[in-house]
Write a protein that holds these residues in place. Structure first.
Motif, PDB file in Angstrom:
ATOM      1  N   GLN A 111      56.536  42.530  39.641  1.00  0.00           N
ATOM      2  CA  GLN A 111      55.846  41.551  40.476  1.00  0.00           C
ATOM      3  C   GLN A 111      56.380  41.469  41.889  1.00  0.00           C
ATOM      4  N   ARG A 115      46.422  44.709  39.759  1.00  0.00           N
ATOM      5  CA  ARG A 115      45.881  45.155  38.466  1.00  0.00           C
ATOM      6  C   ARG A 115      45.877  46.677  38.387  1.00  0.00           C
ATOM      7  N   MET A 130      44.587  41.151  31.806  1.00  0.00           N
ATOM      8  CA  MET A 130      45.084  40.328  32.924  1.00  0.00           C
ATOM      9  C   MET A 130      44.340  38.998  32.976  1.00  0.00           C
ATOM     10  N   VAL A 134      46.053  35.314  32.702  1.00  0.00           N
ATOM     11  CA  VAL A 134      45.819  34.274  33.717  1.00  0.00           C
ATOM     12  C   VAL A 134      45.304  33.010  33.037  1.00  0.00           C
ATOM     13  N   VAL A 139      50.381  34.301  33.919  1.00  0.00           N
ATOM     14  CA  VAL A 139      50.304  35.106  35.134  1.00  0.00           C
ATOM     15  C   VAL A 139      49.396  34.379  36.117  1.00  0.00           C
ATOM     16  N   GLU A 140      49.704  34.520  37.412  1.00  0.00           N
ATOM     17  CA  GLU A 140      48.875  33.896  38.445  1.00  0.00           C
ATOM     18  C   GLU A 140      48.759  34.805  39.656  1.00  0.00           C
ATOM     19  N   GLU A 141      47.753  34.557  40.480  1.00  0.00           N
ATOM     20  CA  GLU A 141      47.591  35.308  41.725  1.00  0.00           C
ATOM     21  C   GLU A 141      48.707  34.903  42.676  1.00  0.00           C
ATOM     22  N   TYR A 153      49.612  39.872  41.473  1.00  0.00           N
ATOM     23  CA  TYR A 153      49.897  38.922  40.400  1.00  0.00           C
ATOM     24  C   TYR A 153      51.392  38.802  40.181  1.00  0.00           C
TER      25      TYR A 153
END
Length: 192
Positions: A111, A115, A130, A134, A139-141, A153
Motif C-alpha cells: 500500500q 487494483r 477489492m 472495501v 480496504v479503502e481508497e 487502495y
C-alpha cells in the motif's frame, strides 16, 4: 366505531395492526401517527399499546413494548440483550475467501496500491475481490496514482483492529516467505 370482534376477516384487528407496524419500525412511532395510519381514535390506540406492553411484560417475552422518545417501539428485554448481541456479532463473522486473503495481503504489504498492481501481483483480476474488501471496511481508497490516475487502495484502521495490530509496522516480515526472484515474477505478470 368498530370493535376488535367486529373486524372483518380482511382487516386485521387493532392489536395485530399495531404489532405489525411496530415490528418493522426502526425508531419510536408516535401515537398520533399510529392513530392516523390505522384510522382509530388516539385514546383507543394508546390504551391498546399500554395493554400490549403490560401483557408482554407479564408473559416474560423476549421483548418489551416501550414508550420512548415520544413514540412506541419494540426493544429486546434487558436480560436477553447479551444473547442477542452474541447472535448478531456471530452472524457478522464471515470468513474471507482465499482470494480475498491473498488480495488483502498484497494491499497490506504494497500500500498504497492500485487494483491493476494487485492483479499483476496475484496473476488474476481482483476487481470483485477489492470491492468486497472495501464493502467489509478492510480496504479503502487513498488517492490516485500521479502517473496513471489509477485509484490507490490501503488497509483501514478496522483491518488493524481485526488483526490485533497497533500499526502496519507490526505486520510480520514477508521476506522469508518470498522466492528469490520475486521482482522477475512480478514483471512477467505485469506484461500484457
Amino acid at each position: 366505531m368498530t370493535t376488535e370482534s367486529e373486524e372483518t376477516e380482511e382487516t386485521p384487528g387493532l392489536r395485530a395492526s399495531l404489532e405489525a407496524i411496530l415490528l418493522v419500525a426502526d425508531e419510536p412511532v408516535p401515537v398520533v401517527v399510529l392513530a392516523q395510519v390505522l384510522e382509530r381514535p388516539k385514546n383507543e390506540v394508546t390504551a391498546q399499546l399500554n395493554d400490549l406492553a403490560e401483557e408482554y411484560k407479564i408473559q416474560g417475552r423476549g421483548f418489551d413494548l416501550r414508550e420512548i422518545a415520544g413514540g412506541w417501539r419494540f426493544y429486546t428485554r434487558e436480560d436477553c440483550a447479551p444473547l442477542v448481541e452474541r447472535f448478531v456479532s456471530d452472524g457478522q463473522e464471515v470468513r474471507l475467501t482465499q482470494a480475498a486473503l491473498e488480495t488483502l495481503a498484497v494491499v497490506a504489504y504494497r500500500q498504497p496500491v492500485s487494483r491493476a498492481r494487485v492483479s499483476a501481483v496475484r496473476g488474476v483480476n481482483c476487481d470483485s475481490v477489492m470491492r468486497t474488501l472495501v464493502l467489509r471496511g478492510l480496504v479503502e481508497e487513498s488517492g490516485t496514482d500521479a502517473e496513471t490516475s489509477a485509484i490507490l487502495y490501503r488497509t483501514t484502521a478496522y483491518f488493524l483492529e481485526r488483526l490485533g495490530l497497533a500499526s502496519l509496522e507490526d505486520l510480520p516480515d514477508l521476506a522469508p516467505f518470498l522466492p528469490e526472484d520475486i521482482e522477475d515474477i512480478e514483471n512477467e505478470n505485469a506484461r500484457p
